[in-house]
Every structure is written in structure tokens, then in C-alpha cells.
Design an enzyme around this catalytic site. Sequence first.
Site, PDB file in Angstrom:
ATOM      1  N   GLU A 104       6.685  -7.173  -3.652  1.00  0.00           N
ATOM      2  CA  GLU A 104       5.264  -6.839  -3.495  1.00  0.00           C
ATOM      3  C   GLU A 104       4.808  -5.862  -4.587  1.00  0.00           C
ATOM      4  OE1 GLU A 104       4.010  -7.086   0.520  1.00  0.00           O
ATOM      5  OE2 GLU A 104       3.073  -5.119   0.361  1.00  0.00           O
ATOM      6  N   GLU A 123      -7.172   1.866   8.958  1.00  0.00           N
ATOM      7  CA  GLU A 123      -7.451   0.616   8.236  1.00  0.00           C
ATOM      8  C   GLU A 123      -8.947   0.489   7.930  1.00  0.00           C
ATOM      9  OE1 GLU A 123      -5.561  -1.846   6.931  1.00  0.00           O
ATOM     10  OE2 GLU A 123      -3.672  -0.922   7.505  1.00  0.00           O
TER      11      GLU A 123
HETATM   12  C1  HMH Z   1      -3.782  -0.424   3.840  1.00  0.00           C
HETATM   13  N1  HMH Z   1      -2.492  -1.832   5.348  1.00  0.00           N
HETATM   14  C2  HMH Z   1      -2.726  -1.448   4.099  1.00  0.00           C
HETATM   15  N2  HMH Z   1      -2.037  -1.947   3.075  1.00  0.00           N
HETATM   16  C3  HMH Z   1      -1.067  -2.859   3.295  1.00  0.00           C
HETATM   17  N3  HMH Z   1      -0.389  -3.355   2.229  1.00  0.00           N
HETATM   18  C4  HMH Z   1      -0.791  -3.294   4.603  1.00  0.00           C
HETATM   19  C5  HMH Z   1      -1.538  -2.739   5.614  1.00  0.00           C
HETATM   20  C6  HMH Z   1       0.262  -4.332   4.917  1.00  0.00           C
HETATM   21  O1  HMH Z   1       1.472  -4.055   4.356  1.00  0.00           O
END
Ligand code: HMH
Length: 222
Positions: free
Chosen positions: A89, A211
Site C-alpha cells: 500500500e 473518518e
Molecule cells: C483515514 N481510514 C483512513 N485511511 C485508510 N487508509 C483507511 C481508513 C483504511 O486502511
Amino acid sequence: EKKIGMTETWLRKHRLQFIGATRHPMLKSIRDGTINLASFKTWLAQDYLFVRAFGPFVASVLTKARKESDDSAHDIEVISRGMASLEDEILWFKKEADKWGISLSNTVPQQANTNYIGFLENLRNENVEYIVAMTAFWAIETVYHESFSHCLEEGSKTPEEVKETCARWGNEGFGQYCQSLQNIVNRCSQKASDDELKQAELVLLRVLELEVEFWNMCYASV
Ligand code: HMH
């Protein structure tokens, strides 16, 4: 008759908060094709910093699984898979940043990201119970899966250049991985104390708030 798990109970109870996080206006703008690319770039650079902090958090969940899980062989397998995919990632973020002309080394975390990273750091403390940290882990991954898979559903007008991002978290394999995390939380919840369950539920709610704030931060950055 299938007994419903604790996670399903929580998600029913906090449905509006879950929708707030997974159907944020920024996600809607991805889905309807009106996304502002400056916002998208902000998200990309900030999320790279988030994922770099997420690795050590996942490692701490792995440590807790080893010490506290009643099925540690199984849980370690699932969590390790998540750990391993983070390497890929991070490389993907670098490649994507190149594509958009973003300098990751000059990116500093904005306040909402700092808050989220601080939250992850607190959860790494050894006094935080396995089920509490695991609930955060499951929620963080599931919110992204729900959000991005929605952007790829039939009828969505997600721009071509953003589709790869959506597929990264929206794909079915990632969905199955989220389900494995959910199964762990459900299993642990059957043996958890009321106090642990309360803490886990609060952590879920905090993830949903963080979030929303993370998306607000990107949305407002233009
Ligand atoms: C802010 N929430 C955020 N970034 C991510 N990459 C994920 C969740 C999931 O890994």
C-alpha cells in the site's frame, strides 16, 4: 436461526454515524464524478501519512492477539495478512503521488490527521484490551471498504483516474478481509466483559467521527 453478532448490533444502533462516515459528501462527489481533484490530492497525501502510522498500530494489535486471543493462531494469520499488505500500500501511495505530481516528503499532517494518528497511538498502549484495539482495526478497514465499493457500484460516475483508488479498498478480496476482522470481533465479544464491550463500542463511534473529520479536512482544503 443465526445469532447476530455484536458488530451488527453496534452498526444497527449507530447506523446514522456509519452512513455519515461512508457516504460523506466527498465520497458522493467521487461517485457522481464532480470530485475536486485538489481535494483528492489532499486526501492522497494525508492518507499516505495515516497509513504510515497505521502499520505500527496493526503491529500492536498483532502483539495483543499473541497475548490475549483465545484463538491466536487464527487471529495472527488474519492480522499478519493486513500487516503484509501495508508494504504494498505504501508503495502504491508513492506511485500514485508521482502520477499526480504530489511531493509526499513535503506533506505535513493536518489537524484532523494528527488527531487520528494520536488516537491510533493511544490504542497501542498495552493497557488497551485486545477487543478494543481489534474493534478499531475492523472499523477503520470496513469504513473504507464500504465507502469505496459504493463508488464502484453500477450507475456510479467515478472518474477513470480515481477508480484504481476505489478498487484498492473497494474490491471483494478486501471485503472478505474486513469480514474476517469482523468475525474476530464478534467471537471476542462473546467472552468480553460489559466494560470491555462499552469501551469497544465507544472506540467504534470515535473511528466514525475521525473518518468524517478526515474527509472534511480534504473537502475543505480547496
Ligand atoms: C483515514 N481510514 C483512513 N485511511 C485508510 N487508509 C483507511 C481508513 C483504511 O486502511
